[in-house]
Design an enzyme around this catalytic site. Structure first.
Site, PDB file in Angstrom:
ATOM      1  N   GLU A 118       2.801  30.645 -15.517  1.00 29.89           N
ATOM      2  CA  GLU A 118       2.796  32.073 -15.862  1.00 29.89           C
ATOM      3  C   GLU A 118       1.936  32.892 -14.899  1.00 29.89           C
ATOM      4  O   GLU A 118       2.024  34.100 -14.857  1.00 29.89           O
ATOM      5  CB  GLU A 118       2.361  32.299 -17.314  1.00 29.89           C
ATOM      6  N   THR A 148       0.802  -1.228   0.000  1.00 30.72           N
ATOM      7  CA  THR A 148       0.000   0.000   0.000  1.00 30.72           C
ATOM      8  C   THR A 148       0.836   1.280   0.000  1.00 30.72           C
ATOM      9  O   THR A 148       0.351   2.329  -0.411  1.00 30.72           O
ATOM     10  CB  THR A 148      -0.940   0.038   1.220  1.00 30.72           C
ATOM     11  N   ASP A 149       2.094   1.191   0.472  1.00 32.27           N
ATOM     12  CA  ASP A 149       2.851   2.446   0.636  1.00 32.27           C
ATOM     13  C   ASP A 149       3.055   3.185  -0.682  1.00 32.27           C
ATOM     14  O   ASP A 149       3.023   4.410  -0.716  1.00 32.27           O
ATOM     15  CB  ASP A 149       4.194   2.168   1.313  1.00 32.27           C
TER      16      ASP A 149
HETATM   17  N1  ASP Z   1       5.293  -1.711   3.553  1.00 29.75           N
HETATM   18  C1  ASP Z   1       4.199  -2.394   2.926  1.00 29.75           C
HETATM   19  C2  ASP Z   1       4.280  -2.189   1.428  1.00 29.75           C
HETATM   20  O1  ASP Z   1       3.990  -1.113   0.976  1.00 29.75           O
HETATM   21  C3  ASP Z   1       2.954  -1.851   3.440  1.00 29.75           C
HETATM   22  C4  ASP Z   1       1.704  -2.357   2.846  1.00 29.75           C
HETATM   23  O2  ASP Z   1       1.661  -3.113   1.893  1.00 29.75           O
HETATM   24  O3  ASP Z   1       0.665  -1.926   3.359  1.00 29.75           O
HETATM   25  O4  ASP Z   1       4.635  -3.108   0.735  1.00 29.75           O
END
Ligand code: ASP
Length: 381
Positions: free
Chosen positions: A333, A144-145
């Site tokens: 701009e 998730t990271d």
């Molecule tokens: N550290 C893990 C990853 O990103 C965390 C997760 O999957 O929630 O692989």
């Protein structure tokens, strides 16, 4: 549900290895996929001709994580479980779809790189978008990271209208109340559904469906972490039945890129701005030589190092977003000191990095890539 008798003619199915393969296979009671080198088929369900076909590409992360015990929800190894075990943990998926599993990688998402992202995009394009394809959707399991980065990458690079769904979990497979199995079931439900067509890449987590273009991770620990702060969710699941709030639409500022002939992407880094920022890190990034573009996550109004920024932006493209990571940046701009840099618009810092890499890698003009939609939508030019 599909009625065609022949499975896809998948040409030039490229994976993490540069090997190219042609796959032509008659559909029968076994998997329609052969196992091309570099993209190993590790699981196939028993074929049921009345069901849609979904390919799961597994890359690791917490959804495939294993902890010391059921109480370990925050300390565990990501990417410990293979795609076959992921699928077998959710047998109800096989009532929704034929499932084909590929192990693309098995790593924590900080280790996902553009080589892996290119492999997923090219495989998804070949599997989903080739003429005659009878694959209905692709699911990518991911940590998730950095999930939102790969989801955004796929949103920009796989665009034939069929669903690409990215999913992860906040708790490892071994934890009490592991969320991976339900998330995976919902991801397959979304990928197999005609309701999901023409919505771009999707993120399904925690009973919600979000647009990959808008959705970002907003909390490091809690299940309810993937949100699109302003636009909100596209839909959700009630009792595992998928629904959408509105008919399909495309994010207004979205750009697309064809990566099918690319084998690598240029390096882009992100530099964080704070009080007393003096631009030294920008110069240092440039000194490495292999950095072809930068994103500055700055306080709104600039980082107070205009001369250094202008110097670096004269050498390589520098995209400017805000360190709050949500909000609109006006075209350059319109920003008194902003001319040297490229405005990110609504694209957050980590997604700006992906978009700049894709622009540089495909030969698109970086400034136009970010600012043309801004000008045309905000000012009608
Ligand atoms: N550290 C893990 C990853 O990103 C965390 C997760 O999957 O929630 O692989």
């Amino acid at each position: 549900m599909l009625s065609v008798a022949l499975f896809a003619v998948l040409s030039t199915l490229a994976a993490a290895s540069p090997a190219k393969v042609n796959v032509v296979r008659e559909r029968n009671n076994v998997s329609p996929f052969v196992s091309p080198s570099g993209l190993n088929l590790t699981y196939s369900s028993k074929y049921n001709s009345s069901l849609p076909n979904v390919v799961i590409m597994a890359t690791g992360g917490t959804i495939a994580g294993s902890g010391a015990g059921a109480a370990s929800s925050g300390v565990y190894s990501a990417g410990a479980i293979g795609v076959e075990a992921l699928i077998q943990a959710v047998p109800d998926m096989l009532n929704i779809s034929n499932i084909y599993g590929y192990q693309i990688a098995n790593v924590g998402s900080p280790s996902i790189n553009s080589t892996i992202q290119l492999a997923i995009a090219k495989a998804a394009n070949a599997i989903l978008c080739a003429p005659g394809s009878v694959t209905d959707g692709v699911v990518v399991t991911h940590g998730t990271d950095t999930l939102e980065e790969t989801a955004f990458f796929l949103d920009l690079t796989v665009n034939c209208g069929k669903p690409v769904v990215i999913v992860g979990a906040m708790r490892p497979a071994t934890a009490y109340s592991a969320d991976g199995p339900a998330n995976l079931l919902q991801a397959v439900t979304a990928a197999a559904s005609p309701l999901s067509k023409d919505r771009g890449a999707l993120i399904t987590m925690n009973d919600r469906v979000g647009s990959a273009w808008y959705t970002q991770k907003t909390h490091v620990n809690y299940l309810d972490t993937f949100k699109a702060p302003e636009p909100g969710y596209l839909g959700g699941f009630f009792n595992n039945e998928l629904f959408y709030y509105n008919s399909p639409a495309t994010p207004t500022f979205k750009k697309t890129f064809n990566v099918n002939n690319l084998t690598s992407l240029p390096r882009v880094d992100i530099v964080y701005g704070q009080q007393e920022f003096d631009g030294r890190l920008l110069e240092a990034a440039l000194a490495f030589g292999d950095v072809k573009g930068l994103v500055i996550a700055s306080p709104n109004g600039g980082v107070g190092a205009d001369a250094a920024i202008a110097r670096v932006a004269g050498r390589i493209p520098v995209v400017r977003h805000v360190r709050i990571n949500v909000g609109m940046i006006a075209p350059s701009e319109r920003v008194p000191t902003g001319n040297a840099t490229i405005s990110s618009g609504l694209v957050n810092n980590q997604k700006s990095r992906i978009q700049l890499m894709l622009a540089l890698g495909t030969g698109a003009d970086p400034r136009e890539t970010f600012e043309e939609p801004l000008r045309s939508i905000l000012y009608g030019k």
